[in-house]
Design an enzyme around this catalytic site. Structure first.
Site, PDB file in Angstrom:
ATOM      1  N   ASP A 377     -65.892   2.318   7.688  1.00 41.30           N
ATOM      2  CA  ASP A 377     -67.193   1.860   7.202  1.00 41.30           C
ATOM      3  C   ASP A 377     -67.530   2.640   5.941  1.00 41.30           C
ATOM      4  OD1 ASP A 377     -69.653   0.588   7.111  1.00 41.30           O
ATOM      5  OD2 ASP A 377     -70.621   2.143   8.310  1.00 41.30           O
ATOM      6  N   LYS A 489     -78.233 -12.420   5.099  1.00 39.48           N
ATOM      7  CA  LYS A 489     -78.183 -11.404   4.039  1.00 39.48           C
ATOM      8  C   LYS A 489     -79.469 -11.356   3.217  1.00 39.48           C
ATOM      9  CE  LYS A 489     -73.195 -10.992   3.516  1.00 39.48           C
ATOM     10  NZ  LYS A 489     -72.045 -10.983   2.602  1.00 39.48           N
TER      11      LYS A 489
END
Length: 625
Positions: A377, A489
């Site tokens: 990540d 998003k």
């Protein structure tokens, strides 16, 4: 509470099961074979309670949507199904775990070698060499087994996954009377009340809903609250919105539900059973050692037989020949290898423990040595998770924010900047930790603890330096909104318009490509006008410039709602009944999350070791590069 590893196992098992259930349902609809054992499929997908009407479900379960179960029915169901509790996973007794240490292939080889040595001593008692060797071999096996057993026992905590997971009491309606009862006596058909903050005591079909939202993170790993409905929205029970599952948390609203599964029959119980029943695969090290032992055994026995035959041809005595053969076989067994491997793995495990990595099985250490690819990540792992606004873009040009190395270039009184600032302050959920702020009121803004994600924290701290954010939010209270999610998003808030009393304004923030595609207007010098192809080119050029600098860019837009959308209007955030197109583009905010100091060296070291490092991020590809 569950450990992080257990949460990941549950989330992975839930995701896999949901996918399998969806595939099975599609095949079932198409009349194709599912390719699975019917009993296994039944365990996973046979839930009908979410598909039928509330009346039919209540009739089949012998309950009432108004008065709940009768006490007599509840007692009968409780006797049939047992208490509403999860069965803890079975633990192997310590003596079984210890015994297993003597049964790995290499330990067996050493024990066989020791037995052969004892046979050699019995055949030739004049020399004590074989006796000593046999004792030493057994000592190596015993000490190594004890060493491994205690090391793994030290690392392996007792995993009481489900202890205290069940809420102590729940509000249940029986015989038309509402009362608090122990959650363990809840049965299928019970009518329960779900209040804000409740942990659900069983799987429920929602029959009355008042804007209930649940946190399914204990199952899915996703902490974003999910709304519930009375209607069935999906044949897949894991995806439909009219079911609320055991162990999940009610974070908003209230509801009433009929219990449809309890104990191990709940979705949580089934998923936990799948996660617990996952078999252990042999590690590469175990496979290699097994292969090595087979080869060594074959060579040792072959040499022993060859020399035995040679001895017979030469006319050596039978006893001496057998003793010599045994010596040849034992000599070819690497007695020290088992201890060497165990000590090496243990030392590595201890080094990893100092770095806060718990090694449950010693053989797992070797897995790191077999690693060829690392997927990491970005935010908070490769970077410091301390977002800072560096640039703003509005009126078609890029402006600089004040940082330790740059000076502020934007005009606070510019009307377009004010609209951008309005969105930055209000289209957000982050806020300073009030407890910490009360204890340390003089703490610098950059060092204050923030409740919210890193991007919003960066925007909040930047805005707070210009003017108190909570005061700005108080001027434009939020009426409704859609939280950010990885599919859309973007996030939306609908606020009272402080510049136009009695009216509401929709504010949107998110990925530039998602925001710009919804805009048909642009704000320039405080005035709205139609967006042209040239406007799109300028925005794209500025966006490219910011992203090439490694900055994470967020776009802001707004829409002044018509008078019919007032604060009494019922905004439906699941199926939006308000405008999401034709918005006005306001500007961009670019944030930088600096990499951790140790990251370049760590990545370089991995690459030198032949390990490919892949960064996983939701950022635009240009920002990631």
């Amino acid at each position: 509470a569950m450990s992080t590893k257990q949460e990941l196992e549950m989330a992975a098992a839930y995701s896999e099961t949901s996918s399998r259930v969806a595939d099975a349902l599609e095949k079932k609809k198409a009349g194709k074979s599912t390719g699975k054992d019917p009993d296994d499929l039944k365990k996973e997908i046979e839930m009908w309670e979410h598909k039928v009407s509330v009346e039919e479900m209540c009739e089949r379960l012998g309950t009432s949507a108004e008065n709940g179960m009768t006490s007599a029915n509840a007692a009968a169901v409780l006797a049939r199904d047992g208490p509403n509790m999860l069965t803890p996973p079975k633990q192997k007794p310590w003596w079984v775990k210890l015994g297993m240490q003597f049964l790995n292939f290499f330990a067996i080889l050493l024990q066989v070698a020791a037995i052969i040595s004892f046979i050699g001593y019995a055949l030739h008692p004049e020399s004590s060499d074989h006796l000593i060797l046999g004792i030493v071999l057994y000592c190596v096996v015993i000490l190594t087994a004890l060493f491994t057993f205690f090391q793994e026992g030290k690392s392996e905590k007792t995993m009481e996954k489900f202890k205290n997971f069940l809420p102590p009491e729940s509000l249940i309606t029986r015989d038309g009377k509402k009362s608090k009862m122990d959650a363990s006596v809840i049965v299928v058909g019970d009518l329960i009340d779900i209040e804000l903050g409740d942990k659900l005591p069983a799987d429920c079909r929602i029959i009355v809903n008042n804007k209930l939202k649940v946190d399914n993170s204990s199952l899915t790993g996703e902490a974003e609250p999910l709304s519930r409905t009375v209607e069935c929205t999906d044949d897949n029970p894991l995806e439909t919105k009219n079911l609320a599952f055991f162990g999940t948390l009610a974070v908003e609203g209230t509801a009433k539900g009929i219990v449809v599964n309890t104990g191990d029959r709940t979705v949580f119980g089934r998923i936990a059973g799948l996660a617990a029943s996952a078999g252990m695969e042999e590690t590469t090290l175990q496979i290699e050692i097994h292969h090595f032992v087979v080869i060594i055994s074959a060579i040792a026995i072959s040499l022993g037989v060859i020399f035995f035959v040679i001895g017979i041809i030469k006319g050596t005595g039978w006893i001496d020949n057998i003793v010599f053969c045994i010596g040849i076989i034992v000599a070819n067994v690497p007695e020290g290898l088992l201890a060497t491997v165990t000590v090496s793995l243990t030392l590595t495990a201890k080094r990893m423990a100092k770095k806060n990595v718990l090694v449950k099985k010693l053989e797992c250490v070797e897995t790191l040595g077999s690693c060829t690819t690392i997927c990491s990540d970005k935010t908070g792992t490769l970077t410091q998770n301390r977002m800072t606004i560096l640039h703003l873009m509005y009126n078609g040009r890029i402006e600089t924010a004040k940082t330790t190395t740059t000076e502020q270039s934007f005009d606070f009184n510019d009307p377009t900047f004010k609209a951008l600032f309005l969105g930055a302050c209000n289209c957000a959920k982050a806020q300073f930790d009030q407890t910490e702020l009360a204890e340390h009121p003089d703490r610098p803004i950059d060092e204050r603890a923030v409740m919210g994600d890193a991007s919003e924290a960066g925007i909040l701290k930047w805005a707070e330096k210009l003017t108190p954010v909570m005061e700005e939010r108080a001027k434009s209270p939020q009426v409704s909104g859609i939280p950010f999610n990885s599919t859309n998003k973007f996030m939306i808030t609908i606020n009272k318009d402080c510049n136009n009393p009695g009216r509401l304004i929709l504010l949107m923030k998110g990925a530039p490509e998602r925001i710009i595609e919804r805009c048909s207007m642009v704000l320039e010098n405080g005035q709205e006008r139609g967006m042209t192809a040239r406007d799109n080119e300028v925005i794209a050029e500025n966006l490219q410039t910011l992203m090439e600098g490694g900055e994470r860019v967020l776009a802001f837009a707004q829409y002044k709602l018509e008078s019919k959308y007032d604060e009494n209007y019922e905004f439906d955030t699941d199926n939006p009944n308000f405008p999401l197109q034709g918005l006005t583009f306001v500007g961009l905010a670019a944030l930088l999350d600096p990499p951790r100091e140790t990251v370049p060296y760590a990545v370089s070291t991995c690459q030198q070791a032949g390990i490919q490092v892949i960064m996983v991020t939701g950022d635009h590809p240009d920002t990631a590069k």
